[in-house]
Design an enzyme around this catalytic site. Structure first.
Site, PDB file in Angstrom:
ATOM      1  N   PRO A  88    -151.839 -21.411 -10.294  1.00  0.00           N
ATOM      2  CA  PRO A  88    -151.576 -21.251 -11.729  1.00  0.00           C
ATOM      3  C   PRO A  88    -150.087 -21.368 -12.065  1.00  0.00           C
ATOM      4  O   PRO A  88    -149.731 -21.582 -13.214  1.00  0.00           O
ATOM      5  CB  PRO A  88    -152.089 -19.841 -12.041  1.00  0.00           C
ATOM      6  CG  PRO A  88    -152.883 -19.409 -10.880  1.00  0.00           C
ATOM      7  CD  PRO A  88    -152.414 -20.206  -9.702  1.00  0.00           C
ATOM      8  N   GLU A 115    -155.840 -13.213  -2.726  1.00  0.00           N
ATOM      9  CA  GLU A 115    -154.703 -12.993  -3.638  1.00  0.00           C
ATOM     10  C   GLU A 115    -153.696 -14.133  -3.559  1.00  0.00           C
ATOM     11  O   GLU A 115    -152.854 -14.292  -4.439  1.00  0.00           O
ATOM     12  CB  GLU A 115    -153.999 -11.671  -3.315  1.00  0.00           C
ATOM     13  CG  GLU A 115    -154.858 -10.436  -3.541  1.00  0.00           C
ATOM     14  CD  GLU A 115    -155.483 -10.384  -4.925  1.00  0.00           C
ATOM     15  OE1 GLU A 115    -154.722 -10.393  -5.910  1.00  0.00           O
ATOM     16  OE2 GLU A 115    -156.725 -10.347  -5.010  1.00  0.00           O
ATOM     17  N   ASP A 166    -159.417 -45.398 -21.944  1.00  0.00           N
ATOM     18  CA  ASP A 166    -159.780 -43.991 -21.932  1.00  0.00           C
ATOM     19  C   ASP A 166    -158.869 -43.126 -22.773  1.00  0.00           C
ATOM     20  O   ASP A 166    -157.737 -43.488 -23.056  1.00  0.00           O
ATOM     21  CB  ASP A 166    -159.757 -43.458 -20.495  1.00  0.00           C
ATOM     22  CG  ASP A 166    -161.077 -43.693 -19.812  1.00  0.00           C
ATOM     23  OD1 ASP A 166    -162.105 -43.510 -20.472  1.00  0.00           O
ATOM     24  OD2 ASP A 166    -161.064 -44.068 -18.634  1.00  0.00           O
TER      25      ASP A 166
HETATM   26  N1  4HQ Z   1    -155.952 -20.333  -8.709  1.00  0.00           N
HETATM   27  N2  4HQ Z   1    -155.132 -24.153 -11.312  1.00  0.00           N
HETATM   28  C1  4HQ Z   1    -155.952 -20.425  -6.224  1.00  0.00           C
HETATM   29  C2  4HQ Z   1    -156.077 -20.919  -9.958  1.00  0.00           C
HETATM   30  C3  4HQ Z   1    -155.638 -22.306 -10.218  1.00  0.00           C
HETATM   31  C4  4HQ Z   1    -155.539 -22.903 -11.491  1.00  0.00           C
HETATM   32  C5  4HQ Z   1    -156.166 -18.903  -8.638  1.00  0.00           C
HETATM   33  C6  4HQ Z   1    -155.477 -21.007  -7.518  1.00  0.00           C
HETATM   34  C7  4HQ Z   1    -156.586 -18.403  -7.285  1.00  0.00           C
HETATM   35  C8  4HQ Z   1    -156.214 -18.406  -4.934  1.00  0.00           C
HETATM   36  N3  4HQ Z   1    -155.269 -23.236  -9.347  1.00  0.00           N
HETATM   37  N4  4HQ Z   1    -155.814 -18.990  -6.216  1.00  0.00           N
HETATM   38  N5  4HQ Z   1    -155.786 -22.351 -12.661  1.00  0.00           N
HETATM   39  O1  4HQ Z   1    -156.530 -20.291 -10.857  1.00  0.00           O
HETATM   40  O2  4HQ Z   1    -154.956 -24.362 -10.012  1.00  0.00           O
END
Ligand code: 4HQ
Length: 246
Positions: A88, A115, A166
């Protein structure tokens, strides 16, 4: 192009190469997708990939050693790859990022769980990518989304014309589509599409794209660079507006 995915749920991720145009691209040798089970890179009897966080707190952390062993293995078998961690915190995936990634010869996507991953694994990571501001339970779905969006930009995977038409390709949303029958439930296909007049059809489609983008995504409309057809389409749109107002 070769894409490697590292995950503790290989069966979950495998389906990304089993359907539609991606399956065809794999079959035609345009794209190789290798899925690696992180547990294969453990050395203990129970194939443990997680451990308690130093400093305490809830949840578990992915252990670094299996990743270190994986990259050792990958580099000696396949050479250098552009390594992506789904996170994220990463830069947001869009068509521009997807196109950039499609130009790499080899990419490896690491799917996190729990985590997160021991910070020292970051020494292998070239890029962090997020698919949006929501929290997922793991990086597997983001990895599959990245593979899908990137694959479309590998030459030969989908028709080039199709990519250009697209949504987002030139900062406009796609125009509406119709197929047979010509009429259903009293709703007819727009006459211009049956006219056979390709210039008129092109103009109509661009007008619809501009209209839809303006109304639904003003943010991307404002970034659009207008070409000659856009100008013609906008003038025609305004003409229709004025006519309707009178
Ligand atoms: N993650 N975009 C991986 C995400 C995420 C997202 C949360 C990544 C949990 C372990 N990854 N961890 N949004 O939510 O790429």
């Amino acid at each position: 192009m070769r894409i490697g995915i590292v995950t503790i749920f290989p069966d979950f991720v495998k389906v990304v190469r089993e359907y539609g145009v991606i399956a065809q691209a794999v079959e035609n040798g345009l794209l190789h997708i290798d899925i690696f089970n992180l547990r294969d890179f453990t050395t203990d009897k129970h194939k443990v990939v997680d451990d308690y966080p130093y400093g305490g707190g809830p949840g578990m952390v992915m252990k670094p050693e299996p990743f270190f062993r994986f990259f050792e293995f990958f580099q000696s078998n396949y050479g250098k790859a552009y390594v992506i961690l789904t996170s994220p915190q990463g830069r947001r995936l869009d068509n521009k990022v997807a196109m950039e990634l499609a130009s790499k010869e080899q990419i490896v996507i690491i799917c996190g769980r729990y985590e997160g991953i021991d910070e020292r694994v970051m020494k292998f990571v070239d890029d962090e990518i997020s698919i949006g501001d929501y929290v997922l339970t793991g990086g597997e779905l983001p990895a599959m989304v990245i593979v899908d969006a990137v694959s479309r930009f590998i030459p030969g995977v989908v028709e080039e014309e199709s990519v250009k038409n697209d949504s987002f390709y030139n900062n406009l949303l796609d125009h509406p589509h119709y197929t047979r029958p010509r009429e259903i439930d009293g709703m007819a296909v727009p006459e211009v599409l049956i006219s056979g007049n390709h210039e008129e059809i092109e103009l109509w489609r661009r007008k619809e794209s501009l209209k839809k983008t303006m109304l639904k995504r003003p943010d991307i409309f404002m970034k659009h660079e207008f070409d000659e057809l856009d100008k013609k389409a906008l003038i025609s749109l305004f003409r229709e507006l004025i006519k309707d107002a009178r």
